[in-house]
Design an enzyme around this catalytic site. Structure first.
Site, short mmCIF file in Angstrom:
data_model
loop_
_atom_site.label_atom_id
_atom_site.label_comp_id
_atom_site.label_asym_id
_atom_site.label_seq_id
_atom_site.Cartn_x
_atom_site.Cartn_y
_atom_site.Cartn_z
N ASN A 87 33.75 -8.68 -14.53
CA ASN A 87 32.30 -9.31 -14.16
C ASN A 87 31.95 -9.13 -12.51
OD1 ASN A 87 30.08 -10.51 -14.66
ND2 ASN A 87 31.02 -12.32 -13.71
N HIS B 198 29.75 -10.85 -9.85
CA HIS B 198 28.99 -12.28 -9.60
C HIS B 198 28.33 -12.01 -8.15
CE1 HIS B 198 28.33 -16.45 -9.74
NE2 HIS B 198 28.74 -16.53 -8.35
N SER C 251 30.87 -10.18 -5.71
CA SER C 251 32.39 -9.95 -5.97
C SER C 251 32.62 -9.46 -7.32
CB SER C 251 33.11 -11.69 -6.03
OG SER C 251 32.88 -12.19 -4.85
N ASP D 258 33.84 -17.91 -13.49
CA ASP D 258 33.65 -17.27 -11.68
C ASP D 258 34.75 -17.46 -10.94
OD1 ASP D 258 31.04 -16.55 -12.60
OD2 ASP D 258 30.12 -18.44 -11.72
#
Ligand code: GRF
Length: 217
Positions: free
Chosen positions: A108, A110, A137, A146
């Protein structure tokens, strides 16, 4: 060849950056086999179609529970060729069943320098906190939102007259550099996840106390 499925919910500018990067760097051994959106109106679907990438919509509003939606998502992804799930602005919280199914194969991006500013409104919060630097990130997705092992970070300055919008735009430019870089490392089979660590060439990141970082040029 690294086969990726990209999950989106909206604009898809990160998806576009990945598409463009792969087009410009034929040496990166990676391809997007499908783009999945939980929103039928996501602009990223248009971007995918323009790039001749198959699209799939799984509208979360058609499901009575999170579990039912995630089950459909798993069934759909498992029918595709997929080594890596790339979340690019996919605005859904996933069930533990989903995450455990693909653990170590999901990344992912973020918009903050994690572990700072998990969750939403990161640009507002970074300015309000008086930070002088902010960024994005790329991390492995794990059960805690997260909080998965960080692979790479992109750092940008916060200027004194920044608004959340100007800062967001600066971070986005960095996201568009960072995410394709991380994907290139996957394509070279240099990245993996082990427990709470992201490994680069078999060694836990950060290397020698340094996060694998990009700075604004
Ligand atoms: C990005 O800011 C990303 O960091 C976050 O969602 C946003 C997606 O933007 N996860 P886009 O759809 O790629 O333009």
């Amino acid at each position: 060849m690294l086969k990726m499925v990209v999950l989106i919910s909206g604009n898809g500018s990160n998806l576009q950056a990945i598409i463009d990067h792969l087009k410009q760097h034929a040496d990166i051994n990676a391809t997007i086999t499908a783009v999945i959106s939980n929103r039928p109106d996501a602009f990223g679907l248009t971007r995918a179609t323009q790039a001749n990438i198959p699209t799939i919509v799984i509208d979360h509003k058609q499901f009575t529970s999170r579990e039912a939606f995630d089950t459909e998502l798993i069934n759909t992804i498992d029918k595709l060729q997929c080594d890596l799930l790339v979340f690019a602005g996919f605005m859904r919280i996933l069930t533990p069943e989903f995450i455990n199914h693909y653990l170590g194969r999901m990344i992912n991006i973020h918009p903050s320098l994690l572990p700072k500013f998990q969750g939403v409104n990161t640009h507002e919060r970074a300015i309000a906190a008086g930070e002088t630097e902010h960024g994005c990130s790329v991390h492995f997705v794990t059960l805690e939102l997260d909080s998965g092992p960080i692979i790479m970070q992109g750092v940008v300055p916060i200027e004194p007259n920044d608004t959340p919008l100007t800062l967001k735009e600066r971070v986005h430019l960095m996201e568009h550099r960072l995410y394709p870089e991380a994907i290139a490392l996957f394509a070279q089979k240099r990245l993996s996840m082990q427990g709470n660590d992201a490994l680069l060439d078999g060694h836990p990141l950060p290397l020698q106390g340094q996060q694998y970082q990009l700075k604004e040029k």
